[in-house]
Design an enzyme around this catalytic site. Structure first.
Site, PDB file in Angstrom:
ATOM      1  N   HIS A 122       0.853  -1.193   0.000  1.00 43.96           N
ATOM      2  CA  HIS A 122       0.000   0.000   0.000  1.00 43.96           C
ATOM      3  C   HIS A 122       0.887   1.239   0.000  1.00 43.96           C
ATOM      4  CE1 HIS A 122      -3.782  -1.956   2.007  1.00 43.96           C
ATOM      5  NE2 HIS A 122      -3.961  -1.830   0.707  1.00 43.96           N
TER       6      HIS A 122
ATOM      7  N   CYS B  68      -2.199   2.588   9.230  1.00 39.65           N
ATOM      8  CA  CYS B  68      -3.152   1.541   8.843  1.00 39.65           C
ATOM      9  C   CYS B  68      -4.355   1.499   9.784  1.00 39.65           C
ATOM     10  CB  CYS B  68      -2.471   0.179   8.835  1.00 39.65           C
ATOM     11  SG  CYS B  68      -1.385  -0.110   7.433  1.00 39.65           S
TER      12      CYS B  68
END
Length: 280
Positions: A180, A274
């Site tokens: 990511h 996250c």
């Protein structure tokens, strides 16, 4: 967002903290029961109790900095729901919903969309294209940086731009450890970023160099402990404690690092960012 002006001692420039609103999900059902990124080892598993303790310390750090933290109820059977950043992209009160790559996480997107609709966000787009929310979309003052290569489709970048009315810059990720964008880059505020060059394709590195000539460049050893999965409010940087060199660099540039231990949640490939979805 309200402005909390603070001048870092011993630094020529002023760093201004902005009070933020975050959405988080307590990791009551956290586990490493499958592998969808290189960090995950089901054979090794994870300690759910320790993960909760680390998550509580992260939440306490945000509250201690004056930020607002809202909570979404965790859902049994969704061990990665703790990673709230992946649940959506929220900009200007509009919500671009997540559409996850892996079936293990498919139910998370609708769960976050339901919470956002129930909590005052009426403009919610159910995405047609695969994307994992703020995992691959990072919002700066003037642009949104968007990652692709592992999880989020380039078509989602275009879809987000049309819906949000913000320019979106595509960046290609090439190292599976940094699956990511938020594992390889974070926004510092004021239109600047910190990132690990090795996570990006040559063309994307050139784009970053052009857009952010004053960026903070992280070493691989700090990136490898997810030191770039950090959250900055313009002055304070909530960051993995193991990223020692990056922490000192940030301090030298006038930021105030707030180290946290996220080692248990890192077993699933996650860190402070996250676990944190910003509600703009």
């Amino acid at each position: 967002m309200s402005v909390l002006p603070v001048t870092a001692p011993g630094v020529g420039s002023e760093r201004t903290a902005l009070r933020r609103r975050y959405l988080m999900c307590r990791p009551e059902h956290f586990a490493v029961s499958y592998a969808i990124n290189p960090w995950m080892d089901p054979a090794a598993g994870a300690d759910a109790g320790k993960a909760v303790e680390q998550w509580e310390a992260l939440r306490a750090a945000y509250l201690g900095l004056g930020h607002e933290v809202s909570l979404i109820d965790p859902i049994e059977g969704l061990p990665d729901m703790v990673f709230a950043a992946n649940g959506a992209l929220v900009v200007g009160g509009r919500v671009y919903g997540a559409r996850f790559t892996h079936p293990e996480r498919h139910a998370e997107g609708p769960a976050y969309a339901r919470w956002l609709r129930k909590n005052g966000f009426s403009e919610v787009l159910d995405a047609e294209h695969t994307n994992e929310g703020e995992g691959d979309f990072l919002t700066l003052d003037q642009v949104i940086l968007a990652g692709t290569g592992f999880r989020t489709e380039i078509a989602a970048h275009q879809e987000a731009q049309e819906f949000l009315g913000r320019p979106v810059v595509t960046l290609r990720l090439v190292d599976p450890r940094f699956y990511h964008l938020d594992t390889a880059l974070f926004a510092l505020g004021g239109g600047n970023v910190a990132y690990f060059p090795g996570a990006f394709s040559p063309g994307s590195r050139a784009v970053l160099e052009r857009l952010f000539p004053d960026a903070i460049l992280a070493a691989e050893r700090d990136a490898a402990v997810l030191g770039l999965n950090a959250v900055c409010d313009g002055r304070n940087v909530v960051i993995n404690a193991e990223a020692a060199e990056l922490i000192e660099t940030l301090r030298g540039r006038g930021y105030e690092p707030v180290p946290v231990d996220m080692s248990e949640l890192r077993k699933a490939g996650g860190g402070p960012k996250c676990c944190t979805l910003e509600l703009r």
